[in-house]
Design a protein around this motif. Structure first.
Motif, PDB file in Angstrom:
ATOM      1  N   VAL A  28       3.270  10.550  -6.644  1.00  0.00           N
ATOM      2  CA  VAL A  28       4.342  11.120  -7.482  1.00  0.00           C
ATOM      3  C   VAL A  28       3.772  11.498  -8.851  1.00  0.00           C
ATOM      4  O   VAL A  28       4.073  12.570  -9.385  1.00  0.00           O
ATOM      5  CB  VAL A  28       5.533  10.143  -7.597  1.00  0.00           C
ATOM      6  CG1 VAL A  28       6.481  10.551  -8.715  1.00  0.00           C
ATOM      7  CG2 VAL A  28       6.269  10.060  -6.267  1.00  0.00           C
ATOM      8  N   ARG A  29       2.924  10.640  -9.414  1.00  0.00           N
ATOM      9  CA  ARG A  29       2.305  10.976 -10.710  1.00  0.00           C
ATOM     10  C   ARG A  29       1.411  12.204 -10.585  1.00  0.00           C
ATOM     11  O   ARG A  29       1.415  13.073 -11.455  1.00  0.00           O
ATOM     12  CB  ARG A  29       1.511   9.789 -11.259  1.00  0.00           C
ATOM     13  CG  ARG A  29       2.409   8.780 -11.954  1.00  0.00           C
ATOM     14  CD  ARG A  29       1.628   7.696 -12.667  1.00  0.00           C
ATOM     15  NE  ARG A  29       1.102   6.781 -11.666  1.00  0.00           N
ATOM     16  CZ  ARG A  29      -0.150   6.376 -11.583  1.00  0.00           C
ATOM     17  NH1 ARG A  29      -1.025   6.743 -12.471  1.00  0.00           N
ATOM     18  NH2 ARG A  29      -0.544   5.565 -10.620  1.00  0.00           N
TER      19      ARG A  29
ATOM     20  N   ASP B 207       7.419  11.339   0.565  1.00  0.00           N
ATOM     21  CA  ASP B 207       7.921  10.319   1.491  1.00  0.00           C
ATOM     22  C   ASP B 207       7.668  10.723   2.945  1.00  0.00           C
ATOM     23  O   ASP B 207       7.232   9.912   3.758  1.00  0.00           O
ATOM     24  CB  ASP B 207       9.412  10.070   1.266  1.00  0.00           C
ATOM     25  CG  ASP B 207       9.700   9.353  -0.041  1.00  0.00           C
ATOM     26  OD1 ASP B 207       8.779   8.691  -0.586  1.00  0.00           O
ATOM     27  OD2 ASP B 207      10.838   9.453  -0.535  1.00  0.00           O
ATOM     28  N   ARG B 208       7.928  11.987   3.275  1.00  0.00           N
ATOM     29  CA  ARG B 208       7.693  12.473   4.642  1.00  0.00           C
ATOM     30  C   ARG B 208       6.214  12.394   4.997  1.00  0.00           C
ATOM     31  O   ARG B 208       5.840  11.990   6.096  1.00  0.00           O
ATOM     32  CB  ARG B 208       8.185  13.914   4.782  1.00  0.00           C
ATOM     33  CG  ARG B 208       9.695  14.033   4.833  1.00  0.00           C
ATOM     34  CD  ARG B 208      10.201  15.471   4.925  1.00  0.00           C
ATOM     35  NE  ARG B 208       9.466  16.283   5.886  1.00  0.00           N
ATOM     36  CZ  ARG B 208       9.089  17.549   5.647  1.00  0.00           C
ATOM     37  NH1 ARG B 208       9.386  18.137   4.503  1.00  0.00           N
ATOM     38  NH2 ARG B 208       8.444  18.226   6.566  1.00  0.00           N
TER      39      ARG B 208
ATOM     40  N   LEU C 167      -3.973  12.847   3.079  1.00  0.00           N
ATOM     41  CA  LEU C 167      -2.970  12.749   2.012  1.00  0.00           C
ATOM     42  C   LEU C 167      -3.070  13.904   1.017  1.00  0.00           C
ATOM     43  O   LEU C 167      -2.046  14.424   0.568  1.00  0.00           O
ATOM     44  CB  LEU C 167      -3.123  11.425   1.259  1.00  0.00           C
ATOM     45  CG  LEU C 167      -2.671  10.183   1.999  1.00  0.00           C
ATOM     46  CD1 LEU C 167      -3.129   8.932   1.255  1.00  0.00           C
ATOM     47  CD2 LEU C 167      -1.164  10.187   2.165  1.00  0.00           C
ATOM     48  N   SER C 168      -4.278  14.288   0.639  1.00  0.00           N
ATOM     49  CA  SER C 168      -4.421  15.301  -0.404  1.00  0.00           C
ATOM     50  C   SER C 168      -4.292  16.724   0.137  1.00  0.00           C
ATOM     51  O   SER C 168      -3.806  17.612  -0.578  1.00  0.00           O
ATOM     52  CB  SER C 168      -5.737  15.124  -1.151  1.00  0.00           C
ATOM     53  OG  SER C 168      -6.832  15.222  -0.275  1.00  0.00           O
TER      54      SER C 168
ATOM     55  N   ILE D  61       0.807  -1.211   0.000  1.00  0.00           N
ATOM     56  CA  ILE D  61       0.000   0.000   0.000  1.00  0.00           C
ATOM     57  C   ILE D  61       0.842   1.264   0.000  1.00  0.00           C
ATOM     58  O   ILE D  61       0.541   2.227  -0.715  1.00  0.00           O
ATOM     59  CB  ILE D  61      -1.032   0.013   1.160  1.00  0.00           C
ATOM     60  CG1 ILE D  61      -1.948   1.235   1.089  1.00  0.00           C
ATOM     61  CG2 ILE D  61      -0.370  -0.089   2.497  1.00  0.00           C
ATOM     62  CD1 ILE D  61      -2.772   1.349  -0.163  1.00  0.00           C
ATOM     63  N   ALA D  62       1.909   1.295   0.756  1.00  0.00           N
ATOM     64  CA  ALA D  62       2.749   2.496   0.800  1.00  0.00           C
ATOM     65  C   ALA D  62       3.378   2.770  -0.560  1.00  0.00           C
ATOM     66  O   ALA D  62       3.391   3.911  -1.024  1.00  0.00           O
ATOM     67  CB  ALA D  62       3.820   2.353   1.877  1.00  0.00           C
TER      68      ALA D  62
END
Length: 194
Positions: free
Chosen positions: A88-89, A179-180, A158-159, A79-80
């Motif tokens: 990234v995309r 990543d952070r 996340l967003s 999942i990560a």
């Protein structure tokens, strides 16, 4: 005859959207006008208004037509890694021209035009949310995330920082930042030993 008419209509629509994007890049969205788009596309402004009821909806269609690469998820079982790849995309798409500055202008217009906001939400935000929630739920079903894990809240977590950097602070959206962000999120989302 009908095929030729449909092909001409499709060509006009494409010319109008291309003219919209070209003018928005050259002058900025604030100076974009239906009249200028029509002139650049070689059509009458009534041709534009028959397809779009407002400049904002025309701009929305034009900007979203650039998202050819898609932002769907692979399911590698990690999942990560899958979230990182998709983020990234997304950052690559949103953080660089031509999409980045155009998307920023589109979000700005959505703040003033409820029709544009609703269409942006329906056509871009909701599909991305649904894909992310589905990928997170699949990971939860496999025991990779805590059983009480809230996928919708995780999507917002996340967003939010990405949009904050893109729209407010305009700090760079980098792989290291992703990543952070993922490290911080997963610190609180993984199953706890019993």
């Amino acid at each position: 005859m009908a095929d030729r008419r449909a092909a001409r209509a499709a060509d006009r629509t494409e010319a109008i959207m291309r003219a919209t994007l070209d003018l928005a890049r050259e002058t900025g969205y604030a100076k974009l006008s239906i009249e200028a788009v029509a002139a650049r596309a070689g059509v009458g402004k009534h041709t534009v208004y028959r397809r779009w009821s407002s400049r904002g909806l025309l701009f929305l269609d034009a900007v979203l037509s650039l998202n050819e690469q898609g932002l769907g998820y692979r399911d590698t079982g990690d999942i990560a890694a899958d979230l990182r790849e998709q983020m990234v995309r997304a950052v690559t798409l949103l953080g660089r021209p031509p999409w980045g500055p155009l998307f920023q202008a589109l979000v700005g217009e959505a703040q003033h035009d409820p029709e544009v906001a609703a269409a942006l939400n329906q056509r871009f935000v909701e599909p991305q949310t649904a894909d992310t929630v589905a990928r997170l739920d699949a990971a939860k079903d496999r025991g990779q995330l805590a059983p009480d894990f809230d996928a919708h809240l995780a999507m917002e977590i996340l967003s939010g920082p990405l949009y904050y950097r893109l729209l407010v602070t305009q700090q760079p959206l980098t792989d290291a930042y992703i990543d952070r962000l993922l490290d911080a999120l997963f610190a609180g989302m993984t199953p706890r030993p019993s």
